[in-house]
Write an enzyme that holds these catalytic residues in place. Structure first.
Site, PDB file in Angstrom:
ATOM      1  N   LYS A  83       0.848  -1.195   0.000  1.00 23.35           N
ATOM      2  CA  LYS A  83       0.000   0.000   0.000  1.00 23.35           C
ATOM      3  C   LYS A  83       0.879   1.240   0.000  1.00 23.35           C
ATOM      4  O   LYS A  83       1.757   1.393   0.870  1.00 23.35           O
ATOM      5  CB  LYS A  83      -0.820   0.004   1.287  1.00 23.35           C
ATOM      6  CG  LYS A  83      -2.311   0.019   1.093  1.00 23.35           C
ATOM      7  CD  LYS A  83      -2.968  -0.043   2.467  1.00 23.35           C
ATOM      8  CE  LYS A  83      -4.430   0.203   2.390  1.00 23.35           C
ATOM      9  NZ  LYS A  83      -5.036   0.203   3.731  1.00 23.35           N
TER      10      LYS A  83
HETATM   11  O1  G3P Z   1      -7.817   0.756   5.497  1.00 22.38           O
HETATM   12  C1  G3P Z   1      -8.090   2.095   5.384  1.00 22.38           C
HETATM   13  C2  G3P Z   1      -9.448   2.546   5.866  1.00 22.38           C
HETATM   14  O2  G3P Z   1     -10.424   1.592   5.681  1.00 22.38           O
HETATM   15  C3  G3P Z   1      -9.485   3.327   7.116  1.00 22.38           C
HETATM   16  O3  G3P Z   1     -10.769   3.502   7.649  1.00 22.38           O
HETATM   17  O4  G3P Z   1     -12.229   4.036   9.545  1.00 22.38           O
HETATM   18  O5  G3P Z   1      -9.821   4.744   9.611  1.00 22.38           O
HETATM   19  O6  G3P Z   1     -11.434   5.862   8.094  1.00 22.38           O
HETATM   20  P1  G3P Z   1     -11.060   4.612   8.783  1.00 22.38           P
END
Ligand code: G3P
Length: 219
Positions: A83
Site C-alpha cells: 500500500k
Molecule cells: O484501510 C483504510 C481505511 O479503511 C481506514 O478507515 O475508519 O480509519 O477511516 P477509517
C-alpha cells in the site's frame, strides 16, 4: 464483489475467515499500531490465514524509501499487496514496484483526478475512503460512483476498493455501484450476515418442528 476485512487483528481474522468468505485483508499503520506484535510478524500470520491479497502499507514518504519498504513487504508472502499513499512520490513508487511484479494498492484517495492518476501509474487497487469524506459533510459514495464511471470510460483495470466503511449501507451502496472490493471492519462484516427476521424465522421453524414431534420429520 470481493469482501476484504479491514483489520490487523489476527484473532478476528481467524474467526471470520472460518466462514471461507474472506477474499482479502487490508491493514494500515493505525490498525497495526493497535496490535502488540511486530508488524512483520502480524502480516506473516495474516498471509498464512487468508490466501487472498493482504495489504501492508509503507511508512516512507519518498519514492525510494517506499520502493525499499515495498520490496521488503513483498518478501513476506506472495499474496502481499503493497500500500502506497496517493502522493506524487507514491505514484512514482507504484511504477517501480509494478516493474518488479509487485502489486500496489494506492491508498488515501479522495478525488476522481487522484483515482485517474493511480490508474495511469499502474495501481492494482485504488482505495477511496468513503467514511472520512462523509465525516467532513461530503458524500463519500458519490466518489465511488464517479470513479466507476471514469474507469469504465477508459477501460482502466485498476480495482476500486471501497475503504473507510462505517456500516452495512456503505457496503450495499458499493455493491449497487459495482465497486470491485469493499474492505469491511469485523463488526460491520458480522452485521452484514445477520437479519432479525432470519433468526425469528428459524426459531419459529424449530419450535413448530419440536411441537409437532413427528417421527421421522427430521431428515
Ligand atoms: O484501510 C483504510 C481505511 O479503511 C481506514 O478507515 O475508519 O480509519 O477511516 P477509517
Amino acid at each position: 464483489m470481493k469482501f476484504f476485512l479491514d483489520t490487523a487483528n489476527v484473532e478476528e481474522i481467524r474467526e471470520l475467515a472460518e466462514l471461507g468468505l474472506v477474499d482479502g485483508i487490508t491493514t494500515n499503520p493505525s490498525l497495526l499500531a493497535k496490535e502488540p506484535a511486530p508488524d512483520r510478524e502480524i502480516l506473516e500470520q495474516i498471509c498464512a490465514i487468508v490466501p487472498g491479497p493482504v495489504s501492508g502499507e509503507v511508512v516512507s514518504t519518498d519514492a525510494a524509501g517506499m520502493v525499499r519498504e515495498g520490496r521488503e513487504l513483498a518478501k513476506i508472502a506472495p499474496n502481499i499487496v503493497v500500500k502506497c499513499p496517493l502522493i506524487a512520490e507514491g505514484l512514482k513508487a507504484v511504477r517501480t514496484l509494478k516493474e518488479d511484479g509487485i502489486r500496489v494498492n494506492v491508498t488515501l484517495c479522495f478525488s476522481v483526478p487522484q483515482a485517474i492518476f493511480a490508474a495511469k501509474a499502474g495501481a492494482y487497487i485504488v482505495s477511496p475512503f468513503v467514511g472520512r469524506l462523509d465525516d467532513i459533510g461530503t458524500d463519500g459514495m458519490s466518489l465511488i460512483r464517479d470513479i466507476r464511471q471514469v474507469y469504465q470510460n477508459y477501460d482502466f483495470e485498476t480495482q476500486i476498493l471501497v475503504a473507510s466503511i462505517r456500516g452495512p449501507l456503505h457496503v450495499i451502496e458499493a455493491a449497487r455501484i459495482g465497486a470491485d472490493i469493499a474492505t469491511i471492519p469485523g463488526k460491520v462484516y458480522k452485521a452484514l450476515l445477520k437479519h432479525p427476521l432470519t433468526d425469528i424465522g428459524l426459531e419459529r421453524f424449530l419450535e413448530d418442528h419440536r411441537k409437532a414431534q413427528k417421527v421421522g420429520a427430521a431428515v
